[in-house]
Design a protein around this motif. Structure first.
Motif, PDB file in Angstrom:
ATOM      1  N   MET A   1     -25.229   0.387  -0.969  1.00  0.00           N
ATOM      2  CA  MET A   1     -26.678   0.378  -1.102  1.00  0.00           C
ATOM      3  C   MET A   1     -27.084   0.462  -2.573  1.00  0.00           C
ATOM      4  SD  MET A   1     -28.267   2.775   1.935  1.00  0.00           S
ATOM      5  CE  MET A   1     -27.231   4.185   1.589  1.00  0.00           C
TER       6      MET A   1
ATOM      7  N   ILE B   1     -29.396   2.382  -4.769  1.00  0.00           N
ATOM      8  CA  ILE B   1     -30.119   3.646  -4.684  1.00  0.00           C
ATOM      9  C   ILE B   1     -30.801   3.926  -6.015  1.00  0.00           C
ATOM     10  CG2 ILE B   1     -29.934   6.117  -4.280  1.00  0.00           C
ATOM     11  CD1 ILE B   1     -27.437   5.537  -2.582  1.00  0.00           C
TER      12      ILE B   1
ATOM     13  N   LEU C   1     -22.673   9.586  -5.614  1.00  0.00           N
ATOM     14  CA  LEU C   1     -23.125   8.407  -4.879  1.00  0.00           C
ATOM     15  C   LEU C   1     -22.383   7.157  -5.333  1.00  0.00           C
ATOM     16  CD1 LEU C   1     -26.962   9.134  -4.804  1.00  0.00           C
ATOM     17  CD2 LEU C   1     -25.423   9.107  -2.831  1.00  0.00           C
TER      18      LEU C   1
ATOM     19  N   HIS D   1     -21.897   3.199  -3.858  1.00  0.00           N
ATOM     20  CA  HIS D   1     -23.284   2.753  -3.973  1.00  0.00           C
ATOM     21  C   HIS D   1     -23.611   2.370  -5.416  1.00  0.00           C
ATOM     22  CE1 HIS D   1     -23.878   4.047   0.123  1.00  0.00           C
ATOM     23  NE2 HIS D   1     -23.446   5.257  -0.184  1.00  0.00           N
TER      24      HIS D   1
ATOM     25  N   ALA E   1     -23.742  14.266  -1.374  1.00  0.00           N
ATOM     26  CA  ALA E   1     -23.931  12.816  -1.442  1.00  0.00           C
ATOM     27  C   ALA E   1     -23.800  12.169  -0.068  1.00  0.00           C
ATOM     28  CB  ALA E   1     -22.934  12.213  -2.422  1.00  0.00           C
ATOM     29  N   VAL E   2     -22.810  12.611   0.691  1.00  0.00           N
ATOM     30  CA  VAL E   2     -22.620  12.056   2.035  1.00  0.00           C
ATOM     31  C   VAL E   2     -23.830  12.352   2.910  1.00  0.00           C
ATOM     32  CG1 VAL E   2     -21.271  12.278   4.160  1.00  0.00           C
ATOM     33  CG2 VAL E   2     -20.099  12.097   1.957  1.00  0.00           C
TER      34      VAL E   2
ATOM     35  N   THR F   1     -26.786  10.110   2.020  1.00  0.00           N
ATOM     36  CA  THR F   1     -26.637   8.730   2.518  1.00  0.00           C
ATOM     37  C   THR F   1     -26.843   8.671   4.027  1.00  0.00           C
ATOM     38  OG1 THR F   1     -24.209   8.998   2.626  1.00  0.00           O
ATOM     39  CG2 THR F   1     -25.119   8.007   0.641  1.00  0.00           C
ATOM     40  N   GLU F   2     -26.498   9.743   4.736  1.00  0.00           N
ATOM     41  CA  GLU F   2     -26.785   9.776   6.174  1.00  0.00           C
ATOM     42  C   GLU F   2     -28.292   9.735   6.413  1.00  0.00           C
ATOM     43  OE1 GLU F   2     -22.913  12.404   7.670  1.00  0.00           O
ATOM     44  OE2 GLU F   2     -24.890  13.346   7.487  1.00  0.00           O
TER      45      GLU F   2
ATOM     46  N   MET G   1     -30.384   8.224   4.681  1.00  0.00           N
ATOM     47  CA  MET G   1     -30.873   6.882   4.376  1.00  0.00           C
ATOM     48  C   MET G   1     -30.689   5.930   5.540  1.00  0.00           C
ATOM     49  SD  MET G   1     -29.364   6.621   0.500  1.00  0.00           S
ATOM     50  CE  MET G   1     -29.677   7.957  -0.663  1.00  0.00           C
ATOM     51  N   SER G   2     -29.935   6.360   6.530  1.00  0.00           N
ATOM     52  CA  SER G   2     -29.702   5.518   7.702  1.00  0.00           C
ATOM     53  C   SER G   2     -30.884   5.616   8.653  1.00  0.00           C
ATOM     54  CB  SER G   2     -28.428   5.972   8.423  1.00  0.00           C
ATOM     55  OG  SER G   2     -28.359   5.400   9.719  1.00  0.00           O
TER      56      SER G   2
ATOM     57  N   GLU H   1     -30.290   8.536  11.448  1.00  0.00           N
ATOM     58  CA  GLU H   1     -29.652   9.685  10.786  1.00  0.00           C
ATOM     59  C   GLU H   1     -29.257  10.754  11.801  1.00  0.00           C
ATOM     60  OE1 GLU H   1     -33.912  10.959  11.103  1.00  0.00           O
ATOM     61  OE2 GLU H   1     -32.914   9.140  10.414  1.00  0.00           O
TER      62      GLU H   1
END
Length: 385
Positions: free
Chosen positions: A1, A3, A27, A32, A369-370, A373-374, A376-377, A380
């Motif tokens: 992605m 970001i 990230l 990303h 960071a993980v 990003t979750e 951002m789904s 989520e």
């Protein structure tokens, strides 16, 4: 992605600088593409080695302002924030970015967002909230609920406290804070037994930290081994600088205490942390129960046992015996705790190190960071509940 990080807090060093570095490097490490969006004239505290895009409108600062001038500056800052948000919306609408992170937000950011077209962003907007206290929670919750109709607006509360808001809101997610780890130097070597135990008292100097009271306690202590104290302080206000210099002059003749009145960043800061055996954070204030202490999480990331006030992030010590605590503000108990910590250090150090390793895993920067990003789904995982 792709970001984007929208940063508008301009500081030469400290928590904001290192927190942005965590976001960028972790990230990027996940694959990303990260870039900054910053106002005109923005000066970075360090080089993050990623692209930086300039938004029209310069940063407005309150530094040195009082009264009417400060009020006028607040109005200008709000106006600029609205314009920056509009420009970010255009970037999102053009799909130049896949997500936007605002790394240090407050209820003012939420209030401004509610009045701006950015709330209708076609990509996720994640606002990270630091140090929420019970008195702040109701205001933030009220602003968050007004943003519920906009599914791409997500609030990440960096907190250790459970249920700080009193009730749930579907756009607020609790996230544990990250440890600050060595990034420009080799990780500290495994701690070995030393004749002299070196203790560090670090960070921004503020009177509320009661440094002078602590120094008096430290010097009264009865220790069964050689011990050395290093005091480093950065100051941003003239009155703090003058007070810190006064303390340095008063105690600079003590052979087992050394001072450094200087702000440190990058490798210099990391080497100073790495070179001590333990860290002290004896300052006490109610806000430390809720604001995640950057110094404490630096100690965790560098594997340094600590002595801290029991008001400082108590949830950490409920799970990990990474040092010793004392009742906040009780100088007599601080003295006893210091003596016990120093005199019994070699016996307890293996246990401290094991707990620090577990805490570093629990609060790893990669975990932050993980989790972001979750969020951002579109699907989520609400694992924060």
């Amino acid at each position: 992605m792709k970001i984007a990080i929208f940063e508008n807090i301009m500081t030469p060093g400290g928590h904001e600088v290192d927190f942005d570095r965590i976001l960028v490097e972790e990230l990027t490490g996940l694959g990303h593409e990260v870039s900054f969006y910053v106002p005109e004239g923005f000066r970075f505290g360090m080089d993050y080695h990623v692209p930086a895009h300039r938004l029209k409108g310069e940063v407005v600062t309150y530094t040195g302002l009082r009264g009417l001038k400060k009020i006028c500056a607040a109005v200008r800052r709000e106006y600029r924030r609205q314009k920056w948000y509009e420009q970010l919306y255009r970037e999102a609408a053009a799909r130049k970015v896949d997500a936007i992170i605002i790394p240090t937000a407050s209820y003012r950011y939420l209030r401004a967002l509610r009045k701006n077209i950015l709330k209708k962003s076609p990509v996720p907007i994640i606002l990270i909230l630091h140090g929420i206290r019970p008195g702040d929670a109701s205001t933030i919750l009220r602003e968050a609920e007004k943003l519920l109709p906009y599914p791409n607006i997500k609030l990440a509360a960096l907190t250790l406290a459970q249920n700080i808001f009193g009730k749930r809101s579907d756009n607020i997610y609790s996230i544990v804070p990250p440890a600050y780890i060595p990034r420009d130097i080799d990780p500290p070597n495994e701690i070995t037994k030393k004749e002299t135990l070196t203790i560090g008292f670090f960070g921004q100097y503020r009177r509320e930290k009661r440094l002078e009271d602590f120094l008096a306690v430290f010097l009264r202590g009865v220790y069964t081994r050689p011990v050395k104290l290093i005091v480093q302080g950065a100051t941003t206000r003239p009155q703090d600088a003058a007070d810190f210099d006064r303390i340095i002059r008063k105690y600079e003749g003590q052979k087992n205490i050394s001072f450094l009145h200087k702000g440190l960043v990058g490798a210099d800061w990391q080497r100073m942390i790495a070179d001590v055996d333990t860290m002290l954070m004896p300052y006490a204030a109610e806000r430390y129960r809720y604001q995640c202490s950057a110094m404490l999480f630096t100690a965790i990331g560098f594997g340094k046992p600590v002595v801290v006030s029991d008001e400082m992030n108590p949830e950490v010590f409920e799970s990990f015996h990474i040092g010793e605590t004392f009742p906040g503000g009780d100088m007599e108990m601080l003295g006893r705790t210091m003596e016990r910590f120093i005199n019994d250090y070699d016996v307890n150090a293996p246990g401290y190190r094991a707990a620090l390793a577990r805490a570093a895993e629990r609060y790893s920067p990669k975990t932050l960071a993980v989790r972001l990003t979750e969020l951002m789904s579109p699907h989520e995982n609400r694992g924060d509940r």
